[in-house]
Design a protein around this motif. Structure first.
Motif, PDB file in Angstrom:
ATOM      1  N   LYS A   3     -28.011   2.335  -8.883  1.00  0.00           N
ATOM      2  CA  LYS A   3     -27.670   2.556  -7.810  1.00  0.00           C
ATOM      3  C   LYS A   3     -26.650   2.085  -7.269  1.00  0.00           C
ATOM      4  CE  LYS A   3     -32.711   3.769  -6.311  1.00  0.00           C
ATOM      5  NZ  LYS A   3     -33.647   3.453  -5.448  1.00  0.00           N
ATOM      6  N   TYR A   4     -25.576   2.853  -6.677  1.00  0.00           N
ATOM      7  CA  TYR A   4     -24.505   2.401  -6.421  1.00  0.00           C
ATOM      8  C   TYR A   4     -24.211   1.967  -4.958  1.00  0.00           C
ATOM      9  CZ  TYR A   4     -22.724   3.813 -10.869  1.00  0.00           C
ATOM     10  OH  TYR A   4     -22.508   4.117 -12.363  1.00  0.00           O
ATOM     11  N   PHE A   5     -23.585   0.903  -4.529  1.00  0.00           N
ATOM     12  CA  PHE A   5     -23.161   0.531  -3.189  1.00  0.00           C
ATOM     13  C   PHE A   5     -22.140   1.783  -2.695  1.00  0.00           C
ATOM     14  CE2 PHE A   5     -25.035  -2.964  -4.281  1.00  0.00           C
ATOM     15  CZ  PHE A   5     -25.341  -3.815  -3.260  1.00  0.00           C
ATOM     16  N   HIS A   6     -22.475   2.048  -1.498  1.00  0.00           N
ATOM     17  CA  HIS A   6     -21.418   3.062  -0.659  1.00  0.00           C
ATOM     18  C   HIS A   6     -20.274   2.096  -0.130  1.00  0.00           C
ATOM     19  CE1 HIS A   6     -24.139   6.153  -1.140  1.00  0.00           C
ATOM     20  NE2 HIS A   6     -25.194   5.540  -0.758  1.00  0.00           N
ATOM     21  N   PHE A 207     -24.278  -8.221 -10.597  1.00  0.00           N
ATOM     22  CA  PHE A 207     -23.675  -6.967 -10.424  1.00  0.00           C
ATOM     23  C   PHE A 207     -22.364  -6.820 -11.124  1.00  0.00           C
ATOM     24  CE2 PHE A 207     -21.978  -9.661  -7.190  1.00  0.00           C
ATOM     25  CZ  PHE A 207     -20.796  -9.461  -7.375  1.00  0.00           C
ATOM     26  N   VAL A 208     -21.994  -5.516 -11.106  1.00  0.00           N
ATOM     27  CA  VAL A 208     -20.614  -5.071 -12.008  1.00  0.00           C
ATOM     28  C   VAL A 208     -19.756  -4.464 -11.125  1.00  0.00           C
ATOM     29  CG1 VAL A 208     -19.872  -3.787 -13.995  1.00  0.00           C
ATOM     30  CG2 VAL A 208     -22.010  -5.009 -14.184  1.00  0.00           C
ATOM     31  N   HIS A 209     -18.625  -4.542 -11.499  1.00  0.00           N
ATOM     32  CA  HIS A 209     -17.340  -3.933 -10.672  1.00  0.00           C
ATOM     33  C   HIS A 209     -16.514  -3.164 -11.937  1.00  0.00           C
ATOM     34  CE1 HIS A 209     -13.473  -3.348  -8.562  1.00  0.00           C
ATOM     35  NE2 HIS A 209     -14.212  -2.784  -7.644  1.00  0.00           N
ATOM     36  N   ASP A 210     -16.333  -1.905 -11.941  1.00  0.00           N
ATOM     37  CA  ASP A 210     -15.802  -1.239 -12.652  1.00  0.00           C
ATOM     38  C   ASP A 210     -14.478  -0.675 -12.283  1.00  0.00           C
ATOM     39  OD1 ASP A 210     -15.892   0.861 -10.888  1.00  0.00           O
ATOM     40  OD2 ASP A 210     -17.304   2.017 -12.265  1.00  0.00           O
ATOM     41  N   GLY A 211     -13.805  -1.350 -11.439  1.00  0.00           N
ATOM     42  CA  GLY A 211     -12.593  -1.062 -10.917  1.00  0.00           C
ATOM     43  C   GLY A 211     -12.546  -0.273  -9.573  1.00  0.00           C
ATOM     44  N   LYS A 212     -13.733   0.444  -9.444  1.00  0.00           N
ATOM     45  CA  LYS A 212     -13.730   1.299  -8.176  1.00  0.00           C
ATOM     46  C   LYS A 212     -14.965   1.093  -7.512  1.00  0.00           C
ATOM     47  CE  LYS A 212     -11.241   5.246 -10.208  1.00  0.00           C
ATOM     48  NZ  LYS A 212     -11.188   6.539 -10.486  1.00  0.00           N
ATOM     49  N   THR A 213     -16.265   0.735  -8.373  1.00  0.00           N
ATOM     50  CA  THR A 213     -17.454   0.672  -7.555  1.00  0.00           C
ATOM     51  C   THR A 213     -18.209  -0.588  -7.838  1.00  0.00           C
ATOM     52  OG1 THR A 213     -17.697   3.072  -7.844  1.00  0.00           O
ATOM     53  CG2 THR A 213     -19.875   2.047  -7.285  1.00  0.00           C
ATOM     54  N   PHE A 214     -19.091  -1.351  -7.236  1.00  0.00           N
ATOM     55  CA  PHE A 214     -19.905  -2.297  -7.598  1.00  0.00           C
ATOM     56  C   PHE A 214     -21.227  -1.796  -7.631  1.00  0.00           C
ATOM     57  CE2 PHE A 214     -16.694  -4.213  -4.610  1.00  0.00           C
ATOM     58  CZ  PHE A 214     -16.177  -5.222  -5.265  1.00  0.00           C
TER      59      PHE A 214
END
Length: 350
Positions: A3-6, A207-214
């Motif tokens: 689930k992605y953070f908004h 958690f992971v950050h892909d450059g756009k989303t946490f």
């Protein structure tokens, strides 16, 4: 499904740049050549006094070793509670005796960056930077987010991450929940081959950050991964890490629980074997090796090299000669495939 953070798109695009969030703090280029003494002084008892005397007179690490790291020339760098040491294949050198007497030390991590500078992280006195000539002490007074600098990481662009602070050589950029981070208590654990940044911290979700989303990571049962201390990317691109529930592998789609054994430290050696240190039970910790030929089996083959009490097996490193070095609550050890050398006691164990 994860689930992605908004988050706000504009903020995310600039979260690793100068905007959107905490102010950058320029670091004055001061240096120190004499000892620095932390404000908090540990209470002494007979055991503590003995440890201090040993650390002052000993030529090897004699206290808890949290991390063992490689130097660029193949030397071994050892972050011990009472000093940071370098091993050149013959002898040990205390690198921090000039900046912090043993009775005031509390070092947890060490790093040699791509420029050859050394970084020493402490539990309660910030971080020290050594350029080969002089030491520079960096703390909250210089813009560091916290004086608890127990983890240091260099990313692919050469930035140095110290907990929630990123240092570009001139100033700190501190990251918090105001930057849409899931936590204020973060540590950059890994930058993988695709550029994703993997974060974790004691008592926090990974958690992971892909450059756009946490993305807060969850297993198939919907549970998060907490207290992730160690993480690597193996030769196949899979991510291995340990949390409070054991050892895990992530292939980009699925999280697989590999073992109940904990993984305070984790490395992959030149032969492809995975090595871990960590808890087998609450009272039993071990140095373990997962065989390369069975890493992707349902139940990988594991060999317990040696075991002991809690915190007896901590940071891990494979030296250039193939030997495995590991820290413990009482110093540093080397396993050459047959014998374990305890440098503190000077004794070998088969």
């Amino acid at each position: 499904m994860m689930k992605y953070f908004h988050v706000y798109a504009l903020c995310l695009m600039s979260v690793f740049s100068t905007g959107c969030g905490q102010n950058r703090t320029n670091v004055p280029q001061d240096s120190i050549s004499k000892g620095h003494y932390p404000r908090s002084q540990p209470k002494e008892n007979s055991a503590g006094e003995l440890a201090v005397r040993l650390a002052t007179t000993s030529r090897v690490p004699v206290s808890m070793v949290r991390n063992v790291k490689p130097a660029r020339n193949g030397d071994i760098l050892i972050a011990s509670y009472l000093g940071v040491f370098r091993y050149d294949g013959t002898s040990f050198t205390n690198l921090t005796s000039r900046i912090s007497p043993a009775r005031f030390s509390s070092f947890w991590d060490v790093l040699e960056d791509r420029k050859g500078n050394l970084w020493f992280g402490s539990r309660d006195s910030g971080v020290y930077h050594y350029d080969g000539k002089s030491f520079q002490h960096l703390s909250t007074k210089n813009g560091l987010a916290s004086n608890t600098a127990t983890h240091i990481y260099e990313d692919k662009t050469g930035n140095i991450w110290i907990g929630a602070s990123r240092y570009d050589g001139k100033s700190f950029r501190n990251f918090t929940t105001k930057d849409r981070f899931p936590s204020n208590n973060i540590r950059l654990l890994l930058e993988d081959k695709t550029g994703k940044l993997w974060f974790g911290a004691q008592g926090e979700d990974m958690f992971v950050h892909d450059g756009k989303t946490f993305t807060v990571l969850k297993n198939k049962d919907g549970k998060t991964f907490r207290n992730v201390w160690s993480i690597i990317e193996d030769k196949n691109g899979s991510i291995w890490f340990g949390d409070t529930n054991g050892l895990w592998r992530y292939d980009g789609r699925t999280f697989t629980k590999v073992s109940q054994r904990g993984a305070y430290g984790i490395i992959q050696d030149k032969k492809g074997n995975i090595w871990t240190t960590g808890a087998v039970t609450q009272q039993l910790w071990a140095l373990s090796r997962y065989e390369a030929s069975s890493l992707y089996h349902k139940i990988p083959g594991v060999t317990e090299i040696t075991s002991g009490g809690p915190m007896d097996f901590l940071g891990l490193l494979e030296a250039n000669d193939g030997s495995i070095w590991f820290g413990s609550g009482g110093g540093v050890h080397r396993y050459d495939g047959k014998t374990i050398t305890d440098f503190k006691s000077g004794k070998d164990k088969n």
